[in-house]
Design an enzyme around this catalytic site. Structure first.
Site, short mmCIF file in Angstrom:
data_model
loop_
_atom_site.label_atom_id
_atom_site.label_comp_id
_atom_site.label_asym_id
_atom_site.label_seq_id
_atom_site.Cartn_x
_atom_site.Cartn_y
_atom_site.Cartn_z
CG ASN A 1 43.47 45.01 47.80
OD1 ASN A 1 44.77 45.55 47.79
ND2 ASN A 1 42.95 44.19 47.84
CE LYS B 1 43.96 42.26 44.21
NZ LYS B 1 43.12 40.95 43.97
CG HIS C 1 40.59 41.56 50.20
ND1 HIS C 1 41.49 39.63 49.17
CD2 HIS C 1 40.82 42.48 49.37
CE1 HIS C 1 41.12 40.32 47.86
NE2 HIS C 1 40.32 41.92 47.23
CD GLU D 1 44.04 38.48 46.89
OE1 GLU D 1 44.55 39.64 47.69
OE2 GLU D 1 42.70 38.73 45.50
CD GLU E 1 36.35 42.87 47.50
OE1 GLU E 1 36.82 43.69 46.17
OE2 GLU E 1 37.57 42.41 47.65
N GLY F 1 39.94 38.90 41.18
CA GLY F 1 40.80 38.30 39.53
C GLY F 1 40.94 37.79 38.83
CB SER G 1 36.39 40.96 37.22
OG SER G 1 37.58 39.89 37.82
N GLY H 1 43.05 45.14 40.13
CA GLY H 1 43.72 44.71 39.15
C GLY H 1 43.12 46.50 37.94
C1 PEP Z 1 39.90 42.72 45.38
O1 PEP Z 1 41.33 42.35 45.02
O2 PEP Z 1 39.53 43.36 46.04
C2 PEP Z 1 39.47 42.71 43.53
C3 PEP Z 1 38.75 43.71 43.80
O3 PEP Z 1 40.26 42.12 42.76
P1 PEP Z 1 39.86 42.13 41.20
O4 PEP Z 1 38.84 43.83 40.61
O5 PEP Z 1 41.07 42.78 40.12
O6 PEP Z 1 39.34 41.20 40.73
#
Ligand code: PEP
Length: 251
Positions: free
Chosen positions: A9, A11, A95, A97, A167, A173, A212, A234
């Site tokens: 992703n 983003k 998601h 966010e 998630e 993040g 993460s 990320g």
């Molecule tokens: C995400 O945004 O779906 C995600 C898992 O981000 P990160 O890996 O940066 O925690």
């Protein structure tokens, strides 16, 4: 047999040039066979990435799509059928966010999920609890409700054509990762919820963990019985790191 999937992703990151560079680096990766690899660029760059990755097996998805399947009068939105027409196959639905910053509710997500399938995309439903909900012992209740709202409205059969990503919001993040056992417990509960209604859908469901994930922790997470790969934020912006995560899923 369900296949592992690793999905990146991106983003709201990237410029035309940085996206071209990332695509080129992804194209040069030697990816394991037997797994599905997907990337979700910002909407603006989806066409570009589809062209740039056209000689690879990498699937391209969208991070969002409209509440109605077909094009029409809906300013600022992109219809699932429009995304499908340019070669997009998947779309993230729910998601955290978008739930938290944009305010998407379970009700809205029901429409987005249904529209995605009607417009020719496979939804990747994201579910997960906040830190406060986890600390209050409500993780399984919250995740069960997020999944249950779609099942109640659309029926469990729609999950024969979907992916689910667990998630935990507190791990996205932040550098904090759910332990393999914490993630496995939630994945097992999600699969059990599906199995109570349809054993085949449950057995075939690709259940991804996100929060993460990086090359250093991927193998341990993907080694758990109900974790079928990852949704990577990320770390997916670095092709070498992403490639290493894909290799962990392939082993
Ligand atoms: C995400 O945004 O779906 C995600 C898992 O981000 P990160 O890996 O940066 O925690």
């Amino acid at each position: 047999m369900r296949r592992p999937m690793v999905a990146g992703n991106w983003k709201m990151h990237g410029t035309r040039a940085s996206v071209a560079e990332l695509s080129l680096n992804l194209k040069n990766l030697v990816l394991p066979s037997g797994i599905e690899v997907a990337v979700f660029p910002p909407a603006l760059f989806i066409g570009q990435v589809i062209d740039e990755l056209s000689e690879t097996e990498i699937i391209v998805g969208a991070q969002n799509s409209a509440v109605q399947p077909e094009q029409g009068a809906l300013t600022g939105e992109v219809a699932p059928s429009q995304l499908a027409e340019v070669g997009c196959k998947l779309v993230l639905i729910g998601h955290s966010e978008r739930r938290q910053i944009i305010g998407e509710t379970n009700e809205v997500l029901i429409h987005k999920f249904a529209a995605a399938q009607a417009g020719g995309l496979k939804p990747v439903l994201c579910v997960g609890e906040t830190l406060a909900e986890r600390e209050a012992g409500k993780t399984l209740e919250v995740v069960g409700r997020q999944l249950g709202s779609i099942i109640d409205a659309l029926g469990v059969a729609v999950f024969a054509n979907a992916v689910i990503a667990y998630e935990p919001v507190w791990a996205i993040g932040t550098g904090l990762t759910a332990s393999p056992q914490q993630a496995q417990d939630v994945h097992a509960a999600i699969r059990a919820q599906l199995a109570s209604l349809d054993a085949e859908v449950a057995a075939n469901m690709q259940l991804l963990y996100g929060g993460s994930v990086k090359a250093a922790n991927a193998a341990e997470l993907f080694g758990m019985p109900d974790i079928d790969g990852g949704l990577i934020g990320g770390a997916s912006l670095n092709a070498d790191e992403f490639g290493a995560i894909c290799r962990a899923a392939g082993n």
